[in-house]
Design an enzyme around this catalytic site. Structure first.
Site, PDB file in Angstrom:
ATOM      1  N   VAL A 169      92.356  67.100 101.855  1.00  0.00           N
ATOM      2  CA  VAL A 169      91.297  67.090 102.875  1.00  0.00           C
ATOM      3  C   VAL A 169      89.998  67.563 102.239  1.00  0.00           C
ATOM      4  CG1 VAL A 169      90.580  67.933 105.135  1.00  0.00           C
ATOM      5  CG2 VAL A 169      93.006  67.566 104.658  1.00  0.00           C
TER       6      VAL A 169
ATOM      7  N   ASP B 190     106.293  68.668 112.928  1.00  0.00           N
ATOM      8  CA  ASP B 190     105.778  69.471 111.808  1.00  0.00           C
ATOM      9  C   ASP B 190     104.806  70.539 112.314  1.00  0.00           C
ATOM     10  OD1 ASP B 190     105.833  70.144 109.159  1.00  0.00           O
ATOM     11  OD2 ASP B 190     104.276  68.737 108.544  1.00  0.00           O
TER      12      ASP B 190
ATOM     13  N   LYS C  44      90.670  63.162 105.319  1.00  0.00           N
ATOM     14  CA  LYS C  44      91.990  63.336 104.717  1.00  0.00           C
ATOM     15  C   LYS C  44      92.331  62.067 103.934  1.00  0.00           C
ATOM     16  CE  LYS C  44      96.823  64.189 105.939  1.00  0.00           C
ATOM     17  NZ  LYS C  44      97.773  64.368 107.064  1.00  0.00           N
TER      18      LYS C  44
ATOM     19  N   GLY D  13      97.764  69.020 101.571  1.00  0.00           N
ATOM     20  CA  GLY D  13      99.060  69.041 102.224  1.00  0.00           C
ATOM     21  C   GLY D  13     100.054  68.161 101.510  1.00  0.00           C
TER      22      GLY D  13
ATOM     23  N   GLY E   3      91.468  71.589 101.635  1.00  0.00           N
ATOM     24  CA  GLY E   3      92.874  71.935 101.516  1.00  0.00           C
ATOM     25  C   GLY E   3      93.689  70.751 101.073  1.00  0.00           C
TER      26      GLY E   3
ATOM     27  N   GLY F 187      98.412  64.423 101.566  1.00  0.00           N
ATOM     28  CA  GLY F 187      97.046  64.104 101.226  1.00  0.00           C
ATOM     29  C   GLY F 187      96.185  65.337 101.028  1.00  0.00           C
TER      30      GLY F 187
END
Length: 604
Positions: free
Chosen positions: A305, A416, A319, A300, A298, A303
């Site tokens: 992952v 977050d 990450k 974000g 994934g 960064g």
């Protein structure tokens, strides 16, 4: 400040070079020379090796191949220099052939800068060549009557058959010597010194009065001729002894500082080399762990992952940060926060790599990825989590947040909380991740000082965006958790950017109106038990998203509500009826997710 430190090396280099060049220039100007063991300096100069202004007229010296110094006097008289006494201004000379009297007929110092010492008494002598049979050796050395002087035999002019003697021309009567005759060596016209005729060493001492460098040398300076000066005037040059001492001190200090600076530069270059080497090694390790970044899990805001594997076949999530500020605040926050955390509902940090702008975090691997994958589905039949599991996940998230607020030595505010940052292990147990925006503060601290909003739009508490709603505290995470609960219930994002009217897309307000009117939630419900779970999660979520922090429960209270029965819960006040809430909701951007926010300064 950086420009100052950059100028420091240049300054010391300039200081060192200037001092060395000045010292070298001072040494090269009429530099002292040597011939064998004798120092040659003004008023003398070595012909062919020192410039003419470095010597005085008539003081030229030749240094022969055998390292013998020869001084040329008028009338082609050449004498060998044995010693120079600069302080007494006296020079000791000898005949290169070992017979000084042979040079005496031509010795005329009237045109020379040299003169005989004052203790010498000049006399005119007649040289006699006498037979060895004349017994001249029996004559008295001093005749008081006629003031005649007899100094004995002159060895270098004598032979086995004859001996050469000198009689002063001041004698009042002419001596009559048997078997004696006047030699061809005529020095009767020249006043000489008996010491020159009979000296055992055959040396002569001369002195000079001009030029006189005593004034220059008294202050540690040197003499030289004034350029283009026909009168032979001299001038001082070079630095004084005090100036030289000061310059030597400055030179030593410059060398020491320059050496220290050079050492620092070399050390810095060594550290940079080591840093680059470590960075390459870290990059190779990361690439090896992630199999050349082959399996992307994934991406974000800060960064990407990747799935990886350690040497002991333990699966990890790596990450790699690719969007952070120059100070690496997000990286420091995440590492600093994760090092303090040990909880079943928080992801475990296994390690990290940091070198310059290359930074990576290594976490335990979560095979079921994020909660977002399971609650935001295009078709309802794709929904794979049951309501019991949703309730368990909600409880686990709440316990994880409560641990961050109260279980650590310092309070950790996440800022977050959202489905994307809730990871699920193989048993679908939730784990809070991504602490890049976290903030550490004391448990006794009632409010947090912030200079910029942090978080993802749609989950950010109102007080983070505007201090009109109150101070930023741990209740900001409570708000984000409430928004998360409502998205879990609705199976959709609270803000739908695909719908034109904002009033149609704000799910929390819609679900509150349903509860307030006693209507069914009209969401996927399989049985009555699931209805109770959905209602409980909705009520707890609405309590958590109250616009004012004081109206929200703590995470400990939220956990207590989730553990209780739904019948014991009351529907909270309408959080959307206040004018400020309406204005805030109206300003929600169309595409808010993962958006960087402008700096917002404290109002209190």
């Amino acid at each position: 400040m950086e420009s100052f430190f950059k100028m420091v090396p240049l300054f010391f280099c300039f200081l060192l070079i200037s001092n060395v060049s000045e010292l070298k220039a001072a040494q090269e100007e009429c530099q002292t020379e040597r011939c064998k063991h004798q120092t040659i300096r003004f008023p003398f100069n070595l012909k062919g090796q020192q410039p003419d202004p470095c010597g005085y007229h008539g003081f030229g010296i030749n240094c022969t191949e055998k390292k013998q110094m020869v001084l040329e006097l008028p009338q082609n008289v050449k004498l060998m220099v044995k010693h120079i006494d600069y302080k007494a201004q006296r020079i000791q000379l000898s005949d290169p052939g070992g017979c000084l009297p042979l040079q005496l007929p031509n010795l005329d110092l009237s045109a020379s800068p040299f003169q005989f010492p004052t203790n010498y008494r000049p006399q005119k002598y007649t040289i006699f060549n006498c037979s060895r049979e004349s017994n001249m050796g029996n004559l008295p050395l001093y005749d008081a009557y006629d003031y005649g002087y007899y100094r004995g035999e002159i060895p270098c002019l004598s032979s086995p058959e004859f001996q050469v003697i000198a009689i002063s021309s001041n004698s009042k009567r002419d001596p009559e010597f048997v078997n004696c005759s006047i030699t061809l060596l005529n020095i009767s016209k020249t006043e000489v010194y008996g010491e020159m005729l009979y000296s055992q060493t055959g040396d002569v001492h001369l002195s000079w009065s001009q030029p006189n460098c005593n004034e220059c040398e008294a202050v540690g300076r040197k003499c030289k001729l004034k350029i283009n000066n026909k009168q032979g005037e001299t001038e001082c040059f070079g630095t004084t002894k005090k100036q030289r001492d000061r310059r030597k001190i400055l030179l030593v200090v410059s060398i020491i500082l320059g050496s220290c600076l050079l050492g620092l530069i070399l050390f810095g270059l060594y550290r940079i080399h080591r840093s680059h080497k470590a960075a390459k090694e870290a990059q190779l390790k990361i690439e090896k762990i992630t199999d050349q970044f082959k399996d992307k899990l994934g991406e974000g805001a800060y960064g990407t992952v990747f799935k990886g594997r350690l040497s002991n076949d333990v699966l990890v999530a790596v990450k790699v940060l690719n969007n952070f500020n120059a100070t690496g605040e997000e990286f420091i926050n995440e590492v600093g926060s994760m090092c303090r955390i040990h909880h079943v509902n928080v992801t475990r940090l296994i390690g990290f790599c940091a070198d310059g702008n290359k930074r990576a975090l290594v976490y335990e691997y979560m095979p079921n990825e994020s909660l977002e994958k399971f609650i935001f589905v295009a078709k309802e039949e794709d929904y794979r989590l049951g309501w019991e599991k949703l309730q368990d996940i909600a409880m686990g998230i709440a316990k994880g947040i409560e641990y961050l607020h109260q279980g650590c030595d310092q309070q950790i505010l996440h800022f977050d909380i959202k489905p994307h940052n809730i990871l699920l292990d193989k048993n679908f147990n939730p784990k809070i991740s991504d602490f890049g925006l976290a903030k550490l503060c004391s448990k006794e601290q009632s409010a947090v000082s912030m200079t910029a909003a942090r978080g993802t739009m749609g989950y950010i508490a109102p007080e983070v965006l505007s201090r009109n709603f109150g101070k930023v505290t741990h209740k900001s995470d409570v708000y984000s958790f409430g928004m998360l609960l409502l998205e879990m219930v609705g199976g959709r994002k609270n803000i739908d950017a695909t719908v034109e009217s904002t009033s149609q897309v704000y799910f929390p307000e819609w679900v509150y109106n349903c509860l307030d009117r006693g209507e069914e939630l009209r969401i996927r419900i399989e049985n009555e038990g699931h209805v109770q779970i959905a209602r409980k999660l909705t009520i707890v979520g609405l309590w958590c998203i109250q616009w004012y922090p004081a109206d929200r429960p703590s995470m400990k209270a939220a956990i207590h509500m989730l553990e209780g029965e739904v019948d014991s819960l009351t529907v909270p006040p309408n959080p959307f009826g206040h004018a400020d809430a309406v204005q805030m909701r109206a300003n929600i951007p169309r595409k808010p997710n993962n958006r960087e926010l402008p700096v917002i300064f404290e109002l209190e």
